[in-house]
Design an enzyme around this catalytic site. Structure first.
Site, PDB file in Angstrom:
ATOM      1  N   HIS A   1       0.509  64.910  27.440  1.00 36.05           N
ATOM      2  CA  HIS A   1      -0.471  65.895  27.914  1.00 36.05           C
ATOM      3  C   HIS A   1      -1.004  66.806  26.826  1.00 36.05           C
ATOM      4  O   HIS A   1      -1.751  67.739  27.118  1.00 36.05           O
ATOM      5  CB  HIS A   1       0.130  66.780  29.006  1.00 36.05           C
ATOM      6  CG  HIS A   1       0.443  66.062  30.268  1.00 36.05           C
ATOM      7  ND1 HIS A   1      -0.469  65.925  31.298  1.00 36.05           N
ATOM      8  CD2 HIS A   1       1.562  65.423  30.664  1.00 36.05           C
ATOM      9  CE1 HIS A   1       0.096  65.244  32.284  1.00 36.05           C
ATOM     10  NE2 HIS A   1       1.328  64.925  31.920  1.00 36.05           N
TER      11      HIS A   1
ATOM     12  N   LYS B   1      -8.278  79.890  33.221  1.00 36.81           N
ATOM     13  CA  LYS B   1      -7.305  78.946  32.679  1.00 36.81           C
ATOM     14  C   LYS B   1      -6.295  79.747  31.866  1.00 36.81           C
ATOM     15  O   LYS B   1      -6.503  80.942  31.656  1.00 36.81           O
ATOM     16  CB  LYS B   1      -7.991  77.912  31.779  1.00 36.81           C
ATOM     17  CG  LYS B   1      -8.945  78.531  30.734  1.00 36.81           C
ATOM     18  CD  LYS B   1      -9.692  77.470  29.926  1.00 36.81           C
ATOM     19  CE  LYS B   1     -10.879  76.879  30.645  1.00 36.81           C
ATOM     20  NZ  LYS B   1     -10.749  75.465  30.930  1.00 36.81           N
ATOM     21  N   ARG B   2      -5.201  79.098  31.427  1.00 36.09           N
ATOM     22  CA  ARG B   2      -4.273  79.820  30.565  1.00 36.09           C
ATOM     23  C   ARG B   2      -4.989  80.370  29.342  1.00 36.09           C
ATOM     24  O   ARG B   2      -5.962  79.782  28.859  1.00 36.09           O
ATOM     25  CB  ARG B   2      -3.127  78.876  30.137  1.00 36.09           C
ATOM     26  CG  ARG B   2      -2.066  78.697  31.182  1.00 36.09           C
ATOM     27  CD  ARG B   2      -1.366  79.995  31.528  1.00 36.09           C
ATOM     28  NE  ARG B   2      -0.442  80.377  30.481  1.00 36.09           N
ATOM     29  CZ  ARG B   2       0.866  80.251  30.565  1.00 36.09           C
ATOM     30  NH1 ARG B   2       1.428  79.765  31.658  1.00 36.09           N
ATOM     31  NH2 ARG B   2       1.655  80.614  29.576  1.00 36.09           N
TER      32      ARG B   2
ATOM     33  N   LYS C   1      -8.598  77.300  23.709  1.00 33.08           N
ATOM     34  CA  LYS C   1      -9.496  77.273  24.876  1.00 33.08           C
ATOM     35  C   LYS C   1     -10.694  78.205  24.666  1.00 33.08           C
ATOM     36  O   LYS C   1     -11.664  78.174  25.411  1.00 33.08           O
ATOM     37  CB  LYS C   1      -8.726  77.645  26.151  1.00 33.08           C
ATOM     38  CG  LYS C   1      -7.670  76.597  26.540  1.00 33.08           C
ATOM     39  CD  LYS C   1      -6.885  77.037  27.756  1.00 33.08           C
ATOM     40  CE  LYS C   1      -5.685  76.143  28.067  1.00 33.08           C
ATOM     41  NZ  LYS C   1      -6.066  74.915  28.789  1.00 33.08           N
TER      42      LYS C   1
ATOM     43  N   THR D   1      -8.479  70.063  34.080  1.00 36.01           N
ATOM     44  CA  THR D   1      -8.643  69.637  35.476  1.00 36.01           C
ATOM     45  C   THR D   1      -9.450  70.698  36.215  1.00 36.01           C
ATOM     46  O   THR D   1     -10.119  70.396  37.201  1.00 36.01           O
ATOM     47  CB  THR D   1      -7.285  69.436  36.172  1.00 36.01           C
ATOM     48  OG1 THR D   1      -6.431  70.535  35.839  1.00 36.01           O
ATOM     49  CG2 THR D   1      -6.634  68.135  35.742  1.00 36.01           C
TER      50      THR D   1
ATOM     51  N   LYS E   1     -12.566  70.604  39.145  1.00 34.12           N
ATOM     52  CA  LYS E   1     -12.594  71.413  40.383  1.00 34.12           C
ATOM     53  C   LYS E   1     -13.919  72.161  40.490  1.00 34.12           C
ATOM     54  O   LYS E   1     -14.504  72.262  41.573  1.00 34.12           O
ATOM     55  CB  LYS E   1     -11.414  72.399  40.402  1.00 34.12           C
ATOM     56  CG  LYS E   1     -10.053  71.697  40.497  1.00 34.12           C
ATOM     57  CD  LYS E   1      -8.889  72.616  40.130  1.00 34.12           C
ATOM     58  CE  LYS E   1      -7.650  71.776  39.847  1.00 34.12           C
ATOM     59  NZ  LYS E   1      -6.565  72.544  39.207  1.00 34.12           N
TER      60      LYS E   1
HETATM   61  C1  26V Z   1       4.983  72.761  26.538  1.00 37.04           C
HETATM   62  C2  26V Z   1       6.065  73.562  26.615  1.00 37.04           C
HETATM   63  C3  26V Z   1       6.777  73.880  25.384  1.00 37.04           C
HETATM   64  C4  26V Z   1       8.180  74.359  25.604  1.00 37.04           C
HETATM   65  C5  26V Z   1       8.315  75.348  26.703  1.00 37.04           C
HETATM   66  C6  26V Z   1       7.680  74.932  27.996  1.00 37.04           C
HETATM   67  C7  26V Z   1       6.472  74.084  27.857  1.00 37.04           C
HETATM   68  C8  26V Z   1       5.741  73.773  28.972  1.00 37.04           C
HETATM   69  C9  26V Z   1       4.636  72.964  28.870  1.00 37.04           C
HETATM   70  C10 26V Z   1       4.253  72.452  27.643  1.00 37.04           C
HETATM   71  C11 26V Z   1       3.114  71.520  27.480  1.00 37.04           C
HETATM   72  C12 26V Z   1       1.964  71.828  28.275  1.00 37.04           C
HETATM   73  C13 26V Z   1       0.992  70.714  28.162  1.00 37.04           C
HETATM   74  C14 26V Z   1      -0.089  70.864  29.162  1.00 37.04           C
HETATM   75  O1  26V Z   1      -0.010  71.642  30.093  1.00 37.04           O
HETATM   76  N1  26V Z   1      -1.108  70.095  28.987  1.00 37.04           N
HETATM   77  C15 26V Z   1      -2.233  70.131  29.868  1.00 37.04           C
HETATM   78  O2  26V Z   1      -2.100  69.056  30.773  1.00 37.04           O
HETATM   79  C16 26V Z   1      -3.162  68.987  31.697  1.00 37.04           C
HETATM   80  C17 26V Z   1      -2.858  67.876  32.675  1.00 37.04           C
HETATM   81  O3  26V Z   1      -2.857  66.661  32.032  1.00 37.04           O
HETATM   82  C18 26V Z   1      -4.464  68.781  30.964  1.00 37.04           C
HETATM   83  O4  26V Z   1      -5.512  68.779  31.899  1.00 37.04           O
HETATM   84  C19 26V Z   1      -4.697  69.881  29.940  1.00 37.04           C
HETATM   85  O5  26V Z   1      -5.837  69.613  29.170  1.00 37.04           O
HETATM   86  C20 26V Z   1      -3.489  69.982  29.031  1.00 37.04           C
HETATM   87  O6  26V Z   1      -3.604  71.105  28.167  1.00 37.04           O
END
Ligand code: 26V
Length: 839
Positions: A369, A560-561, A566, A668, A672
C-alpha cells in the site's frame, strides 16, 4: 426511496416490517436494558434499535455459517492491523433492507432515526486509507456471497480524537468501548495462547529427525470478539473477528506468594497492554517492541484459528489447505503469518519443510500500500530474536532457501543477493518485512495501475525480474452502499428514480445516467440535491468551529490524513494567493469559494501539525476580512473520521487530490468524491490516473509534473528557488507567511515550513504551484458555467462504476484467491410456530 428488498429475501422469524421492529425495540429496552421509555436515555434508545437490527442480522449469520460448515468452501481470510468501520447502524439498516421500515417505526414512537444514528460512536480501529479499504472489502465480500473472515485487533483505544485548540491539534484518547458496543459478540470459547520470549531447544528424535522446542515463553491469551458483516440484498453475513489480549493467569502465583502483590498484578496489566491502543502513525516506522507484539499477537491467534477450522473440516489432509484457505496480507503488518504458519506446520504438525513452504506460498497473497521508504517495515534482528526466537530461526531458514533460489537464477550476482535478502546486513541487522511477504506469497499486488507499475520498477524490481508472474495490480474500490447509497440519500433517490436501483449492487449501471444527462428537469434536480447536501455540513461546521458558510459557493474540499506528500500545503498556498488577488483587485472576477480541509496528523509528525496550525491561522485571517469574506472562506473541520466523511464528501463540488506524483499509492477518497458528483482537481498520481481514464479529460482538472518528470528532476538536481524566482505571485504568497501576517506576535512561527519548501522541497510544492494556480482558475471558471458544471458532475457519477470495491473484490477472487460465492438460500426459513418468542 422505497426499498422492497426485504419482501423477497426475508428469512427472519423477526419481522422486517415497522410494526415488528417497534415490538423488538420496546422488548430490547425493557428486557435487555431494564428500562421503560420514561427513564431511557438517548443511548438506551439507540441501543434498543441497534439490538433490534443485529437480531435480524444474526439469523442470516447463523444461516451463512451453517451453510459454510456444510459445504466447506474455500474461504478468504483478510488479515489487517486496521479495520476502519465507522458507524454500523445506518449501513446495517441499508444492507438488510430495513431503513425505511425502521424510520417509520421510530417516527411512530416519536423518535428520530437520524438523531439516534448520530449517537453511535465511530469504530475507528484504523488510521486512514488502508484501514477503510479493509472495511469496504468486508462489505463487498459479503455482498458477493464470498465466504470470508476479517481478522484484526480489538484495540481498547482506537485512533485518537482530534481537538483544535488555538489552531493546534490536540490528541484525546478514543475510549470507544466505554459504552456498550451492541454489534459485537464475545466468544470466550475461542481463545488461543500466544507466546513470546524464551529460548529454543533443538532435539534429535530417535528416527533422526530434528525437532525444535520452544521453552520458557510467556503466554498471553487471545479472546475472539465477533462482529457480523452483512452483505447488501443477500442472506450472506460474514465475520469480522477481532482479538483482545487477556493475561494467562490473573496473578503470577510465585510473585504473589513471595509477597510481591504489585509485581503479580503488573505482569497481568503488561500482557493485556498488547491490545490497548492503535498505533496512530501511518508513515514512519515506529520500530517499537509493543507494535511487534501486536503484529505477532494478531497473526498467531489468527493462524491457530484458521488451522483449527481447517482441521475440523478436513482433518490433517494438508494437501487441501491452499484450496480451502486464501490468506491476504493487508500490507506487511501481518507478514509474520508466514513464519507462524511454517512453525505450526513444521513444529506442531510435523510436516517436511518443503511441503510446508509450498502450502504457505500457495496460500498467501500480499498487498503493498505504499512505496514511501519511511513506511516500509523493518524489525531489528535483536528485537525479533528476543521476542520471537523460533520465528527468527524460521526467517533465517526461509532466507537461506530464498537466497539459494536467487543464486540459481543469477549465479555469482552477490550484489543482487544482498539487495534481495530478507535480512538487511547493513548496519544494525534487520528483517525486511516486504521481502519476507514477497518470498512467502504467490501473488503480490499494488493498489492502482501507476502504483503497481512503480512498485515493480522500484522497490521490487529485482523480485519482478525473477518472478514476473507474481506481480499484479488490483485497483482499489469503495463500497457504493456506504459511500453513495447511505451517505447521500438525496442523490441515491434521484439516481434510482432515473435508472432504477440495480446500481447499488452493480455500480457500472450508473452509465445509464448518460441517457438523462441532457434532461433539463433531471439536471435541475441534480443541482438541488447537490445544494441540499451542503446544508447539514454547514450546520456541522458551524457547530464544531463557529465558522459560518454559504451553500451558494463552490465547496472545494481536501480531506485525508495530514502528510507532506499529500500537499495540504499546496492547497493552503493557493488559498493565500486567492486572498491576495481579492485584496488587490476588488473587481477581479472570482468564483466564491468555500475551502474545507480536514485530517489528523500523527502525534509526533511536527511538520504536519504545523501545517494544521498554518491552515487555521489562514482561516482566522481570511474569514474575518470583510473585503474578502463573501468570496473566500476556509474551514478546518476537526476530528476527521468516517462519519464526518459521510457528511463532507456529498457536499463537495471540487475534490482536491493533489499529492506529489508517484507518492499516493491509490487514494480512495478520490473515488468517493467522484461517485458523489465532485470534480477532481488532481495530479497524475495513484488512481487519479484511472479516474481521468474513466471520466475523460473534459471532466477533470489535471495538473502538475508527472512521476517520470519528477524522477528526472530528482536525478538531475531540483532547485525550488528557480520556480520561486519565476513567479511573483509565489514570492508574495511566501512573503506573507514570512512576515508573520498569519502569526502576529509569534515571529518565525511558520519558518520551518518555509525553510522546507524553499530549500529542499522534497514534495515539489514549488515546482507545481503555478500549474496548480492555473488549474484552479480553470475550475473556478468552469463552476461559473452552471450548465457545464452540471454535465461534468453527472458524468463523473455515471463513469465511476469501475471504482466499486465489488469490482476490486471480484478481481481478487478470480485472479488471486480462486474463491467462489456460496448462495445462502432462505429455505430453512424460520418456522413461524417456533418455540421462541419472536418479536
Ligand atoms: C504504516 C505504519 C508504520 C508503522 C506504524 C503503523 C503504520 C500503519 C500504517 C502504515 C502504512 C499505511 C499505508 C497506507 O495507508 N497506504 C494507503 O493505502 C490506501 C489503500 O490502498 C491507498 O489508497 C493510499 O494511497 C495509501 O497511502
Amino acid at each position: 426511496m422505497s426499498n422492497k428488498l426485504s419482501d423477497s429475501w426475508q428469512v427472519s422469524c423477526r419481522g422486517f416490517d415497522a410494526e415488528s421492529l417497534k415490538k423488538s425495540i420496546l422488548n430490547n429496552l425493557e428486557y435487555r436494558l431494564g428500562k421503560g421509555m420514561k427513564r431511557a436515555t438517548e443511548y438506551d434508545k439507540y441501543l434498543s434499535v441497534a439490538y433490534s437490527v443485529i437480531e435480524r442480522m444474526l439469523e442470516k449469520w447463523i444461516l451463512t455459517q451453517d451453510k459454510h460448515g456444510e459445504v466447506k468452501p474455500k474461504r478468504v481470510y483478510y488479515l489487517s492491523m486496521e479495520f476502519l468501520m465507522g458507524r454500523t447502524l445506518g449501513n446495517g439498516l441499508i444492507n438488510l433492507g430495513l431503513y425505511d421500515q425502521c424510520q417509520q417505526a421510530l417516527q411512530e414512537m416519536g423518535l428520530d432515526l437520524e438523531e439516534l444514528r448520530e449517537i453511535e460512536v465511530d469504530a475507528a480501529l484504523g488510521n486512514g486509507g488502508l484501514g477503510r479499504l479493509a472495511a469496504c472489502f468486508l462489505d463487498s465480500l459479503a455482498t458477493l456471497g464470498l465466504p470470508a473472515f476479517g481478522y484484526g485487533i480489538r484495540y481498547d483505544y482506537g485512533l485518537f480524537h482530534q481537538k483544535i485548540i488555538d489552531g493546534r491539534q490536540v490528541e484525546i484518547p478514543d475510549r470507544w468501548l466505554t459504552l456498550t458496543n451492541p454489534w459485537e459478540i464475545a466468544r470466550p470459547e475461542y481463545q488461543y495462547p500466544v507466546r513470546f520470549g524464551g529460548y529454543i531447544e533443538h532435539q534429535i528424535e530417535r528416527n533422526g529427525t530434528r525437532k525444535s522446542v520452544w521453552h520458557d515463553s510467556e503466554e498471553v491469551y487471545a479472546i475472539a470478539y465477533d462482529t457480523p458483516t452483512p452483505g447488501y440484498d443477500t442472506n450472506s453475513v460474514n465475520t469480522l473477528r477481532l482479538w483482545s489480549a487477556k493475561s494467562s493467569e490473573d496473578f503470577n502465583l510465585q510473585d504473589f506468594n513471595s509477597g510481591d502483590y504489585f509485581a503479580a498484578v503488573n505482569k497481568k496489566v503488561t500482557s493485556e497492554n498488547i491490545t490497548k491502543v492503535l498505533y496512530p502513525d501511518d508513515s514512519s516506522k515506529s520500530g517499537r517492541e509493543l507494535r511487534l507484539r501486536q503484529e505477532y499477537f494478531l497473526v498467531s491467534a489468527t493462524m491457530q484459528d484458521i488451522v483449527f477450522r481447517f482441521k475440523r473440516e478436513h482433518g490433517t489432509q494438508w494437501k487441501l489447505f491452499s484450496s480451502k484457505a486464501a490468506i491476504q496480507l493487508n500490507d506487511t503488518h501481518p507478514a509474520l503469518a508466514i513464519p507462524e504458519l511454517m512453525r505450526i506446520l513444521v513444529d506442531d504438525e510435523d510436516l517436511k519443510w518443503e511441503r510446508a513452504w509450498n502450502i504457505c506460498t500457495d496460500t498467501f497473497g500480499y498487498t503493498n500500500h505504499t512505496l514511501l521508504p519511511e513506511a516500509l517495515e523493518t524489525w531489528s534482528v535483536d528485537i525479533m530474536e528476543s521476542l520471537l526466537p523460533r520465528h527468527m530461526e524460521i526467517i533465517y531458514l526461509i532466507n537461506h532457501n530464498f537466497m539459494k533460489e536467487v543464486m540459481r537464477y543469477y549465479p555469482g550476482q552477490i550484489d543482487r543477493m544482498r539487495r534481495m535478502s530478507i535480512i538487511n546486513e547493513e548496519g544494525l541487522k534487520s528483517v525486511r518485512m516486504a521481502h519476507l511477504a514477497v518470498a512467502g506469497s504467490h501473488k503480490v499486488n499494488g493498489v492502482a495501475a501507476l502504483h503497481s507499475q512503480l512498485m515493480t520498477d522500484t522497490i521490487f524490481s529485482d523480485f519482478a525480474a525473477m518472478s514476473p508472474g507474481k506481480f499484479t495490480n488490483m485497483t482499489n474500490g469503495v463500497t457504493p452502499r456506504r459511500w453513495l447509497r447511505k451517505a447521500n440519500l438525496g442523490l441515491s433517490s434521484l439516481i434510482t428514480d432515473a435508472i432504477g436501483n440495480e446500481w447499488v449492487k452493480d455500480l457500472t449501471k450508473l452509465r445509464d445516467l448518460e441517457n438523462v444527462v441532457n434532461d433539463a428537469q433531471f439536471r435541475q434536480q441534480w443541482r438541488e440535491v447537490k445544494h441540499n447536501c451542503k446544508l447539514p455540513l454547514i450546520d456541522l461546521i458551524q457547530h464544531d468551529t463557529g465558522i459560518i458558510l454559504s451553500p451558494f459557493t463552490m465547496f472545494d474540499v481536501q480531506v485525508k490524513r495530514m502528510h507532506e506528500y499529500k500537499r495540504q500545503l499546496l492547497f493552503a498556498l493557493f488559498i493565500i494567493a486567492e486572498y491576495l488577488r481579492l485584496k488587490e483587485d476588488p473587481n477581479a472576477i472570482v468564483t466564491p469559494r468555500t475551502c474545507i480541509i480536514a485530517g489528523k496528523a500523527a502525534p509526533a509528525y511536527h511538520m504536519a501539525k504545523l501545517i494544521i496550525l498554518l491552515i487555521n491561522r489562514i482561516a482566522d485571517t481570511i474569514n474575518n476580512d470583510i473585503d474578502t469574506r463573501d468570496f473566500l472562506r476556509l474551514a478546518f473541520v476537526p476530528n476527521y473520521r468516517v462519519s464526518a466523511a459521510e457528511k463532507i464528501i456529498p457536499a463537495a463540488n471540487l475534490s482536491e487530490q493533489i499529492s506529489t506524483a508517484g507518492k499516493e499509492a491509490s487514494g480512495t477518497g478520490n473515488m468517493k468524491f467522484a461517485l458523489n458528483g465532485a470534480i477532481t482537481m488532481g495530479t497524475l498520481d495513484g488512481a487519479n490516473v484511472e479516474i481521468l481514464g474513466e471520466v475523460g479529460k473534459d471532466n477533470i482538472f489535471i495538473f502538475g509534473h508527472t512521476a517520470p518528470e519528477l524522477m528526472t528532476m530528482r536525478r538531475e538536481g531540483y532547485d525550488p528557488q528557480t520556480y520561486i524566482e519565476e513567479s511573483e505571485i509565489l514570492q508574495r504568497v511566501l512573503h506573507l507567511i514570512d512576515c508573520d501576517f498569519f502569526s502576529p506576535g509569534e515571529p518565525g512561527l511558520f519558518r520551518p515550513i518555509l525553510d522546507s519548501i524553499r530549500h529542499h522541497d522534497e514534495y515539489f510544492v514549488m515546482a507545481d504551484f503555478m500549474k496548480y494556480l492555473k488549474a484552479q482558475d480553470d475550475a473556478g471558471t468552469a463552476y461559473r458555467d452552471v450548465e457545464k458544471w452540471t454535465t461534468m458532475s453527472i458524468l463523473n457519477v455515471a463513469r465511476s462504476g469501475v471504482f466499486s470495491s465489488d469490482r476490486t473484490i471480484n478481481e481478487y477472487a478470480t485472479e488471486i484467491w480462486d474463491v467462489k460465492p456460496v448462495l445462502i438460500s432462505s429455505e430453512n426459513e424460520c418456522n413461524k410456530n417456533c418455540p421462541w418468542s419472536c418479536g
